[in-house]
Design a protein around this motif. Structure first.
Motif, short mmCIF file in Angstrom:
data_model
loop_
_atom_site.label_atom_id
_atom_site.label_comp_id
_atom_site.label_asym_id
_atom_site.label_seq_id
_atom_site.Cartn_x
_atom_site.Cartn_y
_atom_site.Cartn_z
N SER A 120 0.82 -1.21 0.00
CA SER A 120 0.00 0.00 0.00
C SER A 120 0.86 1.26 0.00
CB SER A 120 -0.93 0.00 1.20
OG SER A 120 -0.17 -0.04 2.39
N GLY A 121 2.16 1.09 0.17
CA GLY A 121 2.98 2.27 0.29
C GLY A 121 3.80 2.63 -0.93
N ILE A 122 3.64 1.88 -2.00
CA ILE A 122 4.49 2.18 -3.15
C ILE A 122 3.72 2.77 -4.31
CG2 ILE A 122 6.29 0.48 -2.74
CD1 ILE A 122 4.59 -1.23 -4.84
N THR A 123 4.40 3.63 -5.03
CA THR A 123 3.78 4.26 -6.19
C THR A 123 4.61 3.93 -7.42
OG1 THR A 123 5.10 6.27 -6.11
CG2 THR A 123 3.17 6.19 -4.69
N THR B 223 8.47 5.08 -18.81
CA THR B 223 9.10 3.85 -19.31
C THR B 223 8.45 2.60 -18.70
OG1 THR B 223 11.13 5.13 -19.43
CG2 THR B 223 11.31 2.76 -19.75
N LEU B 224 8.00 2.72 -17.47
CA LEU B 224 7.32 1.59 -16.85
C LEU B 224 6.18 1.11 -17.74
CD1 LEU B 224 6.87 2.50 -13.06
CD2 LEU B 224 8.36 0.77 -14.06
N TYR B 225 5.52 2.06 -18.36
CA TYR B 225 4.34 1.73 -19.15
C TYR B 225 4.69 1.17 -20.52
CZ TYR B 225 1.55 3.65 -15.48
OH TYR B 225 0.95 3.85 -14.26
N VAL B 226 5.97 1.20 -20.83
CA VAL B 226 6.41 0.52 -22.04
C VAL B 226 6.42 -0.98 -21.78
CG1 VAL B 226 8.35 0.17 -23.60
CG2 VAL B 226 7.78 2.47 -22.81
N TYR B 227 6.74 -1.32 -20.54
CA TYR B 227 6.89 -2.74 -20.20
C TYR B 227 5.64 -3.35 -19.57
CZ TYR B 227 11.71 -1.96 -21.35
OH TYR B 227 12.85 -1.66 -22.03
N PHE B 228 4.84 -2.52 -18.93
CA PHE B 228 3.61 -3.02 -18.29
C PHE B 228 2.46 -2.06 -18.55
CE2 PHE B 228 7.25 -4.56 -15.90
CZ PHE B 228 7.04 -5.93 -15.94
N LYS B 229 1.35 -2.64 -18.95
CA LYS B 229 0.21 -1.80 -19.29
C LYS B 229 -0.28 -0.98 -18.11
CE LYS B 229 -3.47 -3.79 -20.92
NZ LYS B 229 -3.41 -5.22 -21.36
N SER B 230 -0.13 -1.53 -16.91
CA SER B 230 -0.64 -0.84 -15.74
C SER B 230 0.06 -1.35 -14.49
CB SER B 230 -2.14 -1.08 -15.59
OG SER B 230 -2.35 -2.43 -15.24
N LYS B 231 -0.20 -0.69 -13.38
CA LYS B 231 0.38 -1.10 -12.10
C LYS B 231 -0.09 -2.53 -11.78
CE LYS B 231 0.95 0.50 -7.35
NZ LYS B 231 0.46 1.42 -6.31
N GLU C 68 -0.92 -4.90 -13.76
CA GLU C 68 -0.24 -5.90 -14.58
C GLU C 68 1.17 -6.13 -14.07
OE1 GLU C 68 -1.22 -5.91 -18.97
OE2 GLU C 68 0.98 -5.93 -18.99
N LEU C 69 1.82 -5.06 -13.70
CA LEU C 69 3.19 -5.17 -13.16
C LEU C 69 3.22 -6.06 -11.93
CD1 LEU C 69 6.11 -4.45 -12.37
CD2 LEU C 69 5.34 -2.15 -11.83
N ILE C 70 2.31 -5.79 -11.01
CA ILE C 70 2.28 -6.57 -9.76
C ILE C 70 1.96 -8.03 -10.06
CG2 ILE C 70 1.18 -6.83 -7.52
CD1 ILE C 70 2.75 -4.32 -7.59
N ASN C 71 1.00 -8.26 -10.90
CA ASN C 71 0.63 -9.65 -11.23
C ASN C 71 1.78 -10.39 -11.89
OD1 ASN C 71 -2.32 -10.76 -10.87
ND2 ASN C 71 -2.49 -8.53 -11.13
N ALA C 72 2.44 -9.74 -12.81
CA ALA C 72 3.57 -10.38 -13.50
C ALA C 72 4.67 -10.70 -12.51
CB ALA C 72 4.09 -9.46 -14.60
N LEU C 73 4.94 -9.77 -11.62
CA LEU C 73 5.99 -9.97 -10.63
C LEU C 73 5.61 -11.12 -9.69
CD1 LEU C 73 8.54 -9.29 -9.13
CD2 LEU C 73 7.39 -7.31 -8.12
N PHE C 74 4.35 -11.13 -9.31
CA PHE C 74 3.86 -12.20 -8.44
C PHE C 74 4.11 -13.56 -9.08
CE2 PHE C 74 0.44 -15.03 -6.98
CZ PHE C 74 0.57 -14.92 -5.60
N ALA C 75 3.71 -13.67 -10.33
CA ALA C 75 3.89 -14.94 -11.05
C ALA C 75 5.38 -15.31 -11.12
CB ALA C 75 3.31 -14.82 -12.46
N ALA C 76 6.20 -14.34 -11.44
CA ALA C 76 7.64 -14.59 -11.56
C ALA C 76 8.22 -15.09 -10.24
CB ALA C 76 8.35 -13.31 -12.01
N CYS C 77 7.81 -14.45 -9.15
CA CYS C 77 8.33 -14.84 -7.83
C CYS C 77 7.93 -16.28 -7.52
CB CYS C 77 7.81 -13.92 -6.74
SG CYS C 77 8.57 -12.30 -6.74
N ARG C 78 6.69 -16.59 -7.76
CA ARG C 78 6.22 -17.95 -7.48
C ARG C 78 7.04 -18.97 -8.27
NH1 ARG C 78 2.26 -19.36 -3.71
NH2 ARG C 78 2.66 -21.28 -4.82
#
Lengths: 191, 191, 191, 191
Positions: free
Chosen positions: C27-30, C44-52, C54-64
């Motif tokens: 909840s504390g990150i932007t 540039t973030l939006y070049v790689y991820f459509k939205s926040k 999507e970024l979090i979900n992709a990262l979640f999957a990668a970590c798992r």
DNA sequence: GATGAATGAGATTTCATTCAT
DNA sequence: TATGAATGAAATCTCATTCAT
């Protein structure tokens, strides 16, 4: 390659703020008002200033610097003192009249919680050239040899009041009225 | 109907407000602040004043009346003009010094959206006795025969700025400093 | 099209995000924080991820995926069960310790509105190899023949809490402490 | 004579917050959401809590205290250790199940920027009675004589994971499943 | 692709005013 | 009258996202 922070935008913001403060007072303006008047989005204000506080302080500093710079325009130290003093006196008067809103803004700021001690201190330092001017008058024995702070108090106080009166009474500052005012001022200072 | 509103409480509220405005500016005070400083509940403020606007306007009017009444204390029209003028000048100076907070409050109010046109107009009318004073000086040919509004501008402007400087610089207003200031003022006015 | 998106930059973004979430919570990150930490521009973030999201979900999957892959490293099914189980248990523990930030990130995600049902489902499927492992232990009659989900609950629960405690208490995880923890876990499971 | 601050309202606010955090995560709730859920005005939240931060911290502290107090309900030190331990274990399990939302809330808080170091410290101190319990088991030589912190890590970690699994898998916690889980736990601890 | 200023919707917070006691 | 909690409109400020360069 990029859109960089825009100095023109700072000017827009400053102008909008000064205008609104003069019209509605420091207590009557909101960041929303300012952004609307400046023709930008509210969020954009925060790109240029971290907070309302910071905006007001920056504007205060800018106004002070402005008014000092303008004062000495055309001043030639080699010409006789009274002429130079008159020039400066008129410079200030003209500037304050034409930028009445800035004058009001500065006055409003003085006792506001916005202006920090640091900002206030910096404002004081800008007055140095005026002290020099008074000293020169005293060295040439044209000006009373009393505390130069007191002399400046007199010069500035009467000018401010004159501007205020002019604005509120609606009486236009004719050339002769200006001359009369200067004479009153000079009579006070002269040794 | 049963009992008139408590006059002492109005005084408390006024004192609290003046104190806070001087310290934090008109834009920095809330009804909550005022009530706390006055030692009463927020709701109670609304027993005495319909709104914040009304409170500020009432206080403004009270301050103005106060300062005028004090000005002419001890003034004897039959004594020489300069002595009388000096007396009044000192009265005002002393009052403003001792009630610096009121002075700041009035200054803050001038460009605020709180003060209504009516209140402003009434304030102007209170200045009438000062115009009379200037006229007397002119009739006795002691004071320059220029627009008396301009003369008053000089009298008041000096005083206001002097008060401000004194307060902020911390330099105490010694008797000799006061005399010097009066002399500057008088030299400006004198015919 | 021309060139594939820069994989190194995705890694930078992931690392920055994980680091920040561990420090300040989901909840504390932007997006601004992330881009700054990653050393790139927000846009540039939006070049790689459509939205926040999507970024979090992709990262979640990668970590798992990361954490599962690491778990079975060096696991040889032909060696005795307890040795293999121990190896995996240690693999996970080591990984979670060394990648504490990832662990926190995953935990934070679980109840967040960011993770979609689909992502959650996919995460569940990754647990399959662990269920297999439990089953093997049961077939060899080394592990209690109770619901393997329950068994895994114990394995994972201990480990997660151990990591957390270690991190917050500051007590270092000595070899003997690790052995004790494993023994507790094994005693719970063993038939 | 007056309307005084209402303890019931604090409860309302807490319940609303816990409910919302469990559903949408710490990062997904706003003060507006909370006030709506609690059936009060947004401004009223600020009568009870100076900021969102303070609200979350206060709630965190309250949840922690709650869960400790419930744990020892019905615990009689004079009865045999295993019975007492079982009672407490069940107390906690039941409480966490019935108040799953609180559990989620606490978990979400741990790595959030809301929880201050002070709040975290206070939470730790509440664990004292559990350490006592472990020591008793060890003195009676029923529990392994290893670091009691590690034992608690195991007990709490597995319980938390069990709750989580139960909630997400949808598999109901039947009496027999509970018994099995307790047996696993006890096997781990027992000397 | 990369940048970071600009946007504006929405979040947090404040505060004049009301109202139940 | 006096109180101060309750209100909600409005202020300040944040931030995901867009867009001009």
């Amino acid at each position: 390659m990029v859109k960089l922070k825009d100095d023109k935008k700072v000017t827009q913001i400053f102008q909008a703020t000064v205008k609104l403060v003069a019209r509605k007072g420091l207590s009557g303006i909101t960041m929303g008002d300012i952004s609307k008047e400046a023709g930008i989005a509210t969020g954009t204000l925060y790109v240029y200033f971290k907070s309302k506080d910071e905006l007001i302080n920056a504007l205060f500093a800018a106004c002070r610097e402005n008014s000092v710079q303008v004062s000495f325009k055309g001043y030639q130290p080699n010409r006789p003192f009274k002429l130079g003093f008159r020039q400066i006196w008129l410079n200030i008067l003209r500037y304050k009249l034409q930028n009445f809103e800035e004058t009001v803004f500065l006055e409003q700021c003085y006792h506001s919680p916005f202006i920090t001690a640091a900002t206030r201190e910096k404002a004081l330092q800008l007055a140095a050239p005026f002290y020099e001017l008074m000293k020169r008058g005293q060295q040439e024995q044209l000006v009373k040899s009393v505390d130069s702070g007191l002399l400046l108090t007199f010069v500035m106080g009467t000018m401010n009041e004159l501007i205020r009166q002019t604005h509120y009474s609606g009486i236009p500052l004719s050339r002769s009225r200006i001359n009369t005012a200067f004479d009153l001022c000079w009579d006070a200072l002269k040794a």
